[in-house]
Design an enzyme around this catalytic site. Structure first.
Site, PDB file in Angstrom:
ATOM      1  N   THR A 290      21.715  -1.819  15.703  1.00  9.55           N
ATOM      2  CA  THR A 290      20.463  -1.056  15.602  1.00  9.55           C
ATOM      3  C   THR A 290      20.100  -0.547  16.985  1.00  9.55           C
ATOM      4  O   THR A 290      20.214  -1.266  17.978  1.00  9.55           O
ATOM      5  CB  THR A 290      19.320  -1.913  15.030  1.00  9.55           C
ATOM      6  OG1 THR A 290      19.696  -2.348  13.721  1.00  9.55           O
ATOM      7  CG2 THR A 290      18.019  -1.120  14.903  1.00  9.55           C
ATOM      8  N   PHE A 292      17.242   0.778  19.453  1.00  8.65           N
ATOM      9  CA  PHE A 292      15.790   0.720  19.675  1.00  8.65           C
ATOM     10  C   PHE A 292      15.447   1.614  20.862  1.00  8.65           C
ATOM     11  O   PHE A 292      16.255   1.766  21.783  1.00  8.65           O
ATOM     12  CB  PHE A 292      15.352  -0.714  20.027  1.00  8.65           C
ATOM     13  CG  PHE A 292      15.525  -1.711  18.916  1.00  8.65           C
ATOM     14  CD1 PHE A 292      16.769  -2.241  18.607  1.00  8.65           C
ATOM     15  CD2 PHE A 292      14.432  -2.146  18.177  1.00  8.65           C
ATOM     16  CE1 PHE A 292      16.932  -3.166  17.586  1.00  8.65           C
ATOM     17  CE2 PHE A 292      14.575  -3.078  17.154  1.00  8.65           C
ATOM     18  CZ  PHE A 292      15.823  -3.581  16.853  1.00  8.65           C
TER      19      PHE A 292
HETATM   20  O1  LIG Z   1      12.756  -6.718  10.463  1.00  9.99           O
HETATM   21  C1  LIG Z   1      13.190  -6.878  11.606  1.00  9.99           C
HETATM   22  O2  LIG Z   1      13.646  -7.953  12.002  1.00  9.99           O
HETATM   23  C2  LIG Z   1      13.149  -5.750  12.522  1.00  9.99           C
HETATM   24  O3  LIG Z   1      13.137  -5.976  13.698  1.00  9.99           O
HETATM   25  C3  LIG Z   1      13.184  -4.363  11.957  1.00  9.99           C
HETATM   26  C4  LIG Z   1      14.594  -3.833  11.787  1.00  9.99           C
HETATM   27  C5  LIG Z   1      14.549  -2.317  11.441  1.00  9.99           C
HETATM   28  O4  LIG Z   1      13.487  -1.744  11.275  1.00  9.99           O
HETATM   29  O5  LIG Z   1      15.640  -1.739  11.344  1.00  9.99           O
HETATM   30  C6  LIG Z   1      15.331  -3.957  13.039  1.00  9.99           C
HETATM   31  C7  LIG Z   1      16.658  -4.224  13.085  1.00  9.99           C
HETATM   32  C8  LIG Z   1      17.439  -4.391  11.854  1.00  9.99           C
HETATM   33  O6  LIG Z   1      18.066  -3.146  11.644  1.00  9.99           O
HETATM   34  C9  LIG Z   1      16.605  -4.698  10.676  1.00  9.99           C
HETATM   35  C10 LIG Z   1      15.279  -4.500  10.687  1.00  9.99           C
END
Ligand SMILES: O=C(O)C(=O)C[C@]1(C(=O)O)C=C[C@@H](O)C=C1
Length: 420
Positions: A290, A292
């Site tokens: 992911t 950020f």
């Molecule tokens: O729910 C979480 O733990 C988050 O940090 C959010 C979140 C997102 O929005 O994509 C962050 C990383 C992962 O892809 C899954 C969820």
């Protein structure tokens, strides 16, 4: 009509601004920002380093906020249940700007700690969320501040409750987190960095619960999307329900003693909420990542001595018809694009085109988001954007920031020990 932004830190013509009215909170934050920007300009004149410029833009805030929550849905700053704004006089530089009779001294100019200590970093979710891990990766030893909505994280920075926000924008399997693209446009924060976090999901349940007992799996929609096929392969053809964040799902199971429900979340969430790991590494692709972005009230000064990325958003009155021209401005200069996203143009979602002979065509209007691999300090990027500006009715630079170049290490369940 082209929009004008006087606050663009980049060496562009003044049209590269935002045409949308900013919410009340953003206006409030901007008035303090203007002051701050003046000081940065005086101090920098292009000799301030990346880290200095970054730290200069981060006056620490002195209140004790544990968790930031919204009371009434996600609209309207006035309804947000936020801690009152404190003046940031704890920062000597800001303090002296408020009290101009005190001259600046060398100690005021020495850079603050550069890598996160004392920084307050807002993220969406509860402890154990991947966003918390991303905040710690971006700013080791920071104070991570959980927020119950993405919008609250934006406002926490605008209201000086937090110094940074770290928010997910896209995942390699689940795709874009659209809400954050819309919020980037609606708010006036700047992207000052990115982190790419390997995301290693586990299936968590209360101690003693077996997979056969499960009637439901809950997680953040991205967590569910990233594990979709693996759940099916595991024979878990049970109800899948979306909740606000992965760790929140684990917390919910623990708080309600749910023995028929499992959560998709991190190993750290299992630890925090006392759950057991039924399956480890259930993401559909081992190299699940992911991305950020880190947001601040002030931009950083772009550089050319390391790889930089720049994020922009633009629109045109004639919609997609200009897209090819815009993209060619980058292609001709050999600038690689790393991401392109489109979202509905909420100012004008539909354009009607009348043709007397055949009727009325209804075109959907978009906002286009592009990330490209160049710094705004690079003449190629400046020239490309000058050209893009010719084709667009709205153009805003969301940020020019160092690319995350950390060496690749595949996700593992041990990567979520928070350093904060
Ligand atoms: O729910 C979480 O733990 C988050 O940090 C959010 C979140 C997102 O929005 O994509 C962050 C990383 C992962 O892809 C899954 C969820």
């Amino acid at each position: 009509m082209k929009a004008v932004s006087s606050s663009s830190p980049y060496n562009l013509k003044p049209m590269l601004g935002a045409s949308q009215p900013a919410p009340a909170t953003a206006r409030m934050a901007r008035s303090s920002r203007c002051q701050w920007q003046t000081s940065c300009a005086i101090l920098s004149s292009n000799v301030v380093s990346q880290e200095q410029s970054d730290s200069l833009s981060v006056p620490p805030v002195s209140d004790g906020v544990d968790h930031v929550a919204a009371v009434n849905g996600h609209n309207g700053a006035a309804r947000m249940n936020l801690v009152p704004i404190e003046k940031s006089d704890s920062n000597p530089l800001v303090s002296k700007l408020h009290h101009p009779q005190k001259p600046l001294s060398m100690t005021d100019l020495s850079p603050a700690p550069m890598h996160g200590s004392n920084l307050r970093v807002a993220y969406q979710g509860v402890p154990g969320a991947y966003s918390e891990a991303a905040a710690s990766k971006a700013y080791p030893n920071c104070q991570a501040i959980p927020c119950d909505q993405f919008e609250v994280a934006f406002q926490a920075v605008e209201l000086w409750i937090s110094d940074r926000a770290v928010l997910p924008v896209e995942n390699s399997l689940g795709g874009s987190i659209h809400r954050n693209y819309d919020l980037l446009l609606r708010h006036r924060l700047h992207i000052v960095g990115e982190v790419q976090l390997p995301v290693h999901h586990c299936l968590l349940a209360l101690p003693g619960v077996r997979k056969e007992f499960l009637t439901r799996v809950i997680s953040h929609p991205q967590g569910l999307a990233q594990c979709e096929h693996t759940l099916t392969k595991l024979g878990l053809n049970v109800a899948r329900e979306a909740v606000d964040d992965t760790a929140g799902a684990a917390e919910f199971i623990a708080a309600n003693n749910l023995r028929d429900t499992a959560a998709i979340a991190s190993a750290r969430a299992a630890e925090i909420y006392g759950l057991e790991i039924l399956e480890d590494g259930i993401q559909d692709d081992a190299s699940n990542v992911t991305r950020f972005v880190m947001l601040a009230r002030e931009p950083i000064i772009p550089r050319t001595d390391r790889p930089f990325k720049t994020s922009i958003v633009f629109a045109h009155e004639k919609g997609t018809s200009v897209l090819f021209k815009v993209l060619s401005a980058f292609a001709f200069r050999d600038i690689s694009l790393t991401k392109i996203e489109s979202r509905p143009n909420h100012n004008r979602p539909i354009r009607l085109v009348d043709d007397a002979n055949v009727g009325t065509a209804k075109h959907f209007e978009y906002m286009f988001y592009i990330d490209f691999e160049a710094s705004m300090a690079d003449a190629r990027a400046q020239n490309a954007l000058a050209e893009v500006q010719e084709f667009t009715s709205f153009l805003r630079v969301l940020g020019s920031y160092p690319m995350d170049m950390t060496p690749w290490s595949p996700s593992s369940s041990t990567s979520y020990t928070s350093s904060s």
